[in-house]
Scaffold this motif. Structure first.
Motif, PDB file in Angstrom:
ATOM      1  N   PRO A 125     -15.065   1.728  -8.142  1.00 27.11           N
ATOM      2  CA  PRO A 125     -15.109   0.459  -7.257  1.00 27.11           C
ATOM      3  C   PRO A 125     -14.188  -0.784  -7.846  1.00 27.11           C
ATOM      4  O   PRO A 125     -14.032  -1.535  -7.046  1.00 27.11           O
ATOM      5  N   SER A 126     -13.804  -0.635  -9.181  1.00 31.85           N
ATOM      6  CA  SER A 126     -13.029  -1.519  -9.879  1.00 31.85           C
ATOM      7  C   SER A 126     -11.745  -1.606  -9.176  1.00 31.85           C
ATOM      8  O   SER A 126     -11.172  -0.638  -8.756  1.00 31.85           O
ATOM      9  N   VAL A 127     -11.068  -2.856  -9.176  1.00 34.17           N
ATOM     10  CA  VAL A 127      -9.709  -2.927  -8.650  1.00 34.17           C
ATOM     11  C   VAL A 127      -8.846  -3.668  -9.752  1.00 34.17           C
ATOM     12  O   VAL A 127      -9.386  -4.607 -10.437  1.00 34.17           O
ATOM     13  N   ALA A 128      -7.741  -2.778 -10.278  1.00 29.50           N
ATOM     14  CA  ALA A 128      -7.180  -3.423 -11.604  1.00 29.50           C
ATOM     15  C   ALA A 128      -6.037  -4.810 -10.878  1.00 29.50           C
ATOM     16  O   ALA A 128      -5.973  -5.776 -11.699  1.00 29.50           O
ATOM     17  N   TYR A 129      -5.691  -4.854  -9.631  1.00 26.52           N
ATOM     18  CA  TYR A 129      -4.925  -5.955  -9.399  1.00 26.52           C
ATOM     19  C   TYR A 129      -5.285  -6.033  -7.725  1.00 26.52           C
ATOM     20  O   TYR A 129      -5.178  -5.022  -6.804  1.00 26.52           O
ATOM     21  N   ASP A 130      -5.669  -7.275  -7.208  1.00 27.36           N
ATOM     22  CA  ASP A 130      -5.749  -7.500  -5.980  1.00 27.36           C
ATOM     23  C   ASP A 130      -4.852  -8.657  -5.333  1.00 27.36           C
ATOM     24  O   ASP A 130      -5.312  -9.226  -4.225  1.00 27.36           O
ATOM     25  N   GLY A 131      -3.790  -8.797  -5.913  1.00 27.38           N
ATOM     26  CA  GLY A 131      -2.808  -9.595  -5.341  1.00 27.38           C
ATOM     27  C   GLY A 131      -1.835  -9.044  -4.556  1.00 27.38           C
ATOM     28  O   GLY A 131      -1.922  -7.968  -4.167  1.00 27.38           O
ATOM     29  N   PRO A 132      -0.755  -9.939  -3.965  1.00 27.90           N
ATOM     30  CA  PRO A 132       0.191  -9.249  -3.129  1.00 27.90           C
ATOM     31  C   PRO A 132       1.142  -8.321  -3.679  1.00 27.90           C
ATOM     32  O   PRO A 132       1.296  -8.110  -4.752  1.00 27.90           O
ATOM     33  N   LEU A 133       1.281  -7.261  -2.866  1.00 29.86           N
ATOM     34  CA  LEU A 133       1.947  -6.013  -3.175  1.00 29.86           C
ATOM     35  C   LEU A 133       3.101  -5.746  -2.502  1.00 29.86           C
ATOM     36  O   LEU A 133       3.029  -5.585  -1.199  1.00 29.86           O
ATOM     37  N   VAL A 134       4.097  -5.236  -2.946  1.00 32.74           N
ATOM     38  CA  VAL A 134       5.254  -4.761  -2.256  1.00 32.74           C
ATOM     39  C   VAL A 134       5.723  -3.330  -3.046  1.00 32.74           C
ATOM     40  O   VAL A 134       5.591  -3.209  -4.355  1.00 32.74           O
ATOM     41  N   VAL A 135       5.976  -2.264  -2.199  1.00 34.16           N
ATOM     42  CA  VAL A 135       6.448  -1.017  -2.931  1.00 34.16           C
ATOM     43  C   VAL A 135       7.672  -0.383  -2.293  1.00 34.16           C
ATOM     44  O   VAL A 135       7.692  -0.372  -1.173  1.00 34.16           O
ATOM     45  N   LEU A 136       8.488  -0.139  -3.358  1.00 33.56           N
ATOM     46  CA  LEU A 136       9.671  -0.084  -2.807  1.00 33.56           C
ATOM     47  C   LEU A 136      10.139   1.776  -2.822  1.00 33.56           C
ATOM     48  O   LEU A 136       9.694   2.405  -3.751  1.00 33.56           O
ATOM     49  N   VAL A 137      10.670   2.144  -1.882  1.00 29.31           N
ATOM     50  CA  VAL A 137      10.715   3.429  -1.657  1.00 29.31           C
ATOM     51  C   VAL A 137      12.370   3.813  -1.179  1.00 29.31           C
ATOM     52  O   VAL A 137      12.911   2.891  -0.705  1.00 29.31           O
ATOM     53  N   ASN A 138      12.846   5.072  -1.459  1.00 29.42           N
ATOM     54  CA  ASN A 138      14.039   5.458  -0.833  1.00 29.42           C
ATOM     55  C   ASN A 138      14.021   7.004  -0.498  1.00 29.42           C
ATOM     56  O   ASN A 138      13.111   7.611  -0.508  1.00 29.42           O
ATOM     57  N   ARG A 139      15.137   7.734   0.036  1.00 32.59           N
ATOM     58  CA  ARG A 139      15.100   8.938   0.289  1.00 32.59           C
ATOM     59  C   ARG A 139      14.594   9.952  -0.671  1.00 32.59           C
ATOM     60  O   ARG A 139      14.027  10.974  -0.547  1.00 32.59           O
ATOM     61  N   MET A 140      14.857   9.479  -1.992  1.00 33.17           N
ATOM     62  CA  MET A 140      14.472  10.560  -3.108  1.00 33.17           C
ATOM     63  C   MET A 140      12.905  10.195  -3.369  1.00 33.17           C
ATOM     64  O   MET A 140      12.440  10.788  -4.352  1.00 33.17           O
ATOM     65  N   SER A 141      12.221   9.419  -2.846  1.00 38.42           N
ATOM     66  CA  SER A 141      10.924   9.156  -3.219  1.00 38.42           C
ATOM     67  C   SER A 141      10.219  10.291  -2.372  1.00 38.42           C
ATOM     68  O   SER A 141      10.199  10.466  -1.068  1.00 38.42           O
TER      69      SER A 141
END
Length: 724
Positions: free
Chosen positions: A472-488
């Motif tokens: 139930p713990s959360v290490a980070y609860d702030g704003p988040l962006v995930v970068l991906v590309n074709r090789m992800s």
């Protein structure tokens, strides 16, 4: 009875593999092919046809059973499948249609509808006879090419207005040997022109081409029973999906070495691609990845050892032989000549020197940096965490080491450090992350959400297993962006999909690879079978297979989606959907997503790097769409000059953006690139503009909705969930 008839009859009657009733089919194929046991050409060498073994026949039967009863795709071995196997096998053996003629195809088509029943019962001779025919035709073509070269490449006419088709995979088979001769004259012309345009003299060109074709000829004569069996089985297993394949005992050994990461080499996964060996992906932290020049979809032309003067041309080589040539002792150097993935045509090659080494776990580790953005009177500090792979030191974990390394443990530490540095948001960079340990993807999602499901796994029986974050713990609860590309791919797609489904953050970049299947390696009496047994689904119910993850905000990429990605593979399992599982929704981006996209588009329209990227993509697209290349010397020179001018223009435009002096010539550009590759630690490490754009989008999010910090508070999320 001929020698060939006696050979087939003896195989059928003494090995207990075929029933007497199947004898007619095997003899019919032999008569249709009319292939002698030994074919003597204009040389003192003789090609000795290869034959199947009892062990291979037994393995074939086991493979057929596994495919029918345990593969995720429910498919029968029937007459319809027979034709598909026949076509796939020919495509594997002669994918560019440069060895066989239509007359050959007409002869062997007599057995087209019978391969399925033969493969069910271990009747391998039909496939071996086709293989032997192709090998003989390869020898004939190579002998023709060598004779043409010996006659003098100066006698070739480059003044006519001729052209050659670049990709013959969908072309008609040439009618007969005379038509194939004419095609091969064009092929030799094209090879000569390509090297002349790279400033090679005719003497060097003749020597290089002789080495190429003599090497291929030598390997054709050295064909082994295992080569035929592996090719035939992979044409067969590939009917179910592209990730199901047979490993011969030797290939199994290479596979096991690669999985243990103990291989001393360059850290690249390779596969056959018609006559070439193609780079599929780079191992994060490996020598090739660190060196920085080799890229996925590059095709290898030659390999040179540090103690050799001349490179070895590997066009037409077997994959395992190319792997053996590239592999070598630690700290030795191997030099690859490759056709880059973004090369406009095959005349453009690049030489890459890589120092062999072991792939070290610590060099795959996640890392961080902090970037700042000035907006009006505000300064935003954004933490960027790069995750090259989903890793875990299983050996240390099993030994009970409390400090064992893993993606989740390392990222948790980095998050704590970033929070101590008071960042306003976090960007997770998963570009080029090809996946890894599934449980690490599950655990990593858990750092950003409270308890809940992370991924669903459905097997061939339609049983669904749900993996959960139970912490139930959360290490980070702030704003988040995930970068991906074709090789992800794979685990990266599971993480990005979960973050998107939970509304926990925004996914930015290009459509991911679409690898949403799970394979298991099963031992056989002879080799191994890698078989697809299950499929990944997001908590929202949609599969990551084939479609991948579609970003909330898209950024175009140089990568050619028609060549890289699950949907570029033959017979890839389709996208589908199952029932969603209950999960929280942390934030609804619908109120700000249009404005975020608008700001992103405006920023990119004004950004010189983005404008340059668009020009590169358009240039590469135009080159890829070319179906033919001219064999007229003057026309070819002009096209080559145009390509060089464009490359130099793009390179200098990028130099201008960074305030650097322009290159005066393409040679100067090439020398600079070689120098950068030789000293990667001294290379320009300016933050790439995609990461910076991820930070800009984060800053936009903070500006557009200052309430995000409170909305993302775990206690409030729980209260909202209960209220719903």
């Amino acid at each position: 009875m001929s020698i060939a008839e006696r050979m087939i009859t003896r195989h059928i009657m003494t090995r207990g593999v075929f029933t007497p009733g199947k004898k007619t089919f095997a003899l019919a194929l032999m008569l249709a092919l009319a292939v002698p046991v030994s074919a003597k050409l204009d040389t003192d060498k003789v090609y000795e046809p290869v034959s199947p073994t009892v062990e291979q026949a037994r393995a074939n039967i086991l493979i057929a059973r596994q495919l029918q009863f345990t593969h995720f795709r429910d498919m029968s071995i029937n007459d319809s499948l027979s034709g598909d196997v026949f076509d796939a096998y020919l495509n594997y053996l002669d994918g560019q249609r440069i060895y066989l003629t239509q007359k050959d195809i007409d002869k062997i088509s007599a057995v087209r509808s019978g391969l399925g029943s033969a493969l069910k019962t271990g009747q391998l001779q039909p496939g071996f006879d086709i293989y032997n025919l192709v090998q003989q035709r390869i020898i004939e073509r190579l002998e023709f090419a060598l004779a043409l070269i010996d006659d003098g490449i100066d006698k070739l006419d480059f003044s006519a207005d001729e052209r050659i088709l670049l990709d013959r995979s969908d072309a008609d088979w040439e009618a007969d040997r005379e038509a194939l001769d004419a095609l091969w004259v064009k092929r030799i012309k094209n090879a000569v022109l390509a090297q002349r345009l790279n400033d090679s003299d005719d003497g060097s060109i003749k020597e290089a081409l002789r080495r190429r074709y003599e090497g291929q000829l030598k390997r054709a004569y050295q064909a082994r029973s295992e080569d035929a069996f592996q090719a035939y089985m992979n044409a067969f297993t590939g009917m179910w999906d592209p990730h199901t394949s047979y490993f011969s005992p030797r290939t199994s050994e290479n596979f096991n070495i690669n999985m243990s990461l103990s291989l001393e080499g360059i850290g690249a996964v390779l596969q056959s691609d018609n006559e070439y060996t193609k780079v599929v992906r780079l191992v994060p932290g490996g020598p090739a990845s660190k060196q920085g020049q080799l890229e996925p979809a590059d095709r290898i032309v030659s390999v040179k050892q540090e103690d050799e003067e001349k490179p070895v041309n590997v066009i037409g080589w077997r994959l395992d032989e190319v792997v053996d040539l590239i592999r070598g002792p630690r700290e030795s150097t191997v030099t690859l000549e490759v056709i880059p993935a973004d090369a406009p045509d095959e005349t453009v090659t690049e030489t890459i020197a890589i120092t062999r080494d072991k792939v070290k776990l610590e060099e795959q580790s996640a890392s961080k940096e902090v970037i700042e953005f000035e907006r009006d009177n505000d300064t935003y500090r954004i933490g960027v965490i790069n995750i090259p792979t989903f890793y875990a030191d299983f050996k240390a974990m099993q030994a009970g080491d409390p400090n064992y390394k893993s993606t989740t443990r390392d990222v948790r530490k980095l998050i704590d450090e970033l929070k101590a540095e008071e960042v306003d948001g976090v960007v997770i960079d998963l570009r080029n992350n090809g996946g890894g340990a599934l449980h690490e993807a599950n655990d990593l999602v858990g750092l950003f959400i409270e308890e809940g499901p992370t991924v669903q796994i459905r097997n061939s029986n339609n049983d669904v297993q749900v993996l959960n974050d139970e912490d139930p713990s959360v290490a980070y609860d702030g704003p988040l962006v995930v970068l991906v590309n074709r090789m992800s791919a794979s685990a990266s797609e599971i993480f990005a999909g979960a973050i998107q489904d939970y509304g926990r953050g925004l996914v930015v970049g290009s459509q991911t690879f679409g690898k949403g299947t799970v394979q298991a390696v099963r031992p056989l009496n002879h080799g191994q079978l890698k078989i697809t047994q299950s499929k990944f689904y997001r908590v929202s119910g949609g599969s990551t297979q084939h479609k991948g993850v579609i970003p909330d905000i898209e950024i175009p990429s140089r990568v050619d989606k028609t060549r890289i990605g699950e949907d570029a593979l033959d017979r890839a399992l389709p996208w589908d959907q199952i029932e969603a599982v209950p999960h929280a929704r942390y934030f609804d981006f619908s109120g700000i997503i249009d404005e975020l996209r608008k700001r992103h588009d405006n920023r990119f329209e004004e950004h010189p790097e983005f404008s340059l990227l668009q020009k590169e993509i358009e240039f590469l697209k135009q080159q890829r769409e070319r179906e033919y290349v001219s064999l007229n010397l003057e026309k070819r020179k002009e096209h080559h000059s145009q390509i060089e001018r464009t490359r130099l223009t793009i390179a200098n435009a990028r130099r201008d953006i960074h305030g650097e002096e322009a290159f005066e010539s393409l040679d100067e550009l090439d020398d600079w690139q070689d120098q950068q590759a030789a000293e990667p630690d001294n290379a320009d490490d300016e933050l790439d503009f995609i990461i910076r754009e991820g930070g800009n989008i984060m800053a936009d999010m903070l500006e557009l909705d200052q309430r995000m910090a409170s909305i993302l508070n775990p206690k409030q999320i729980t209260a909202q969930a209960q209220a719903r």
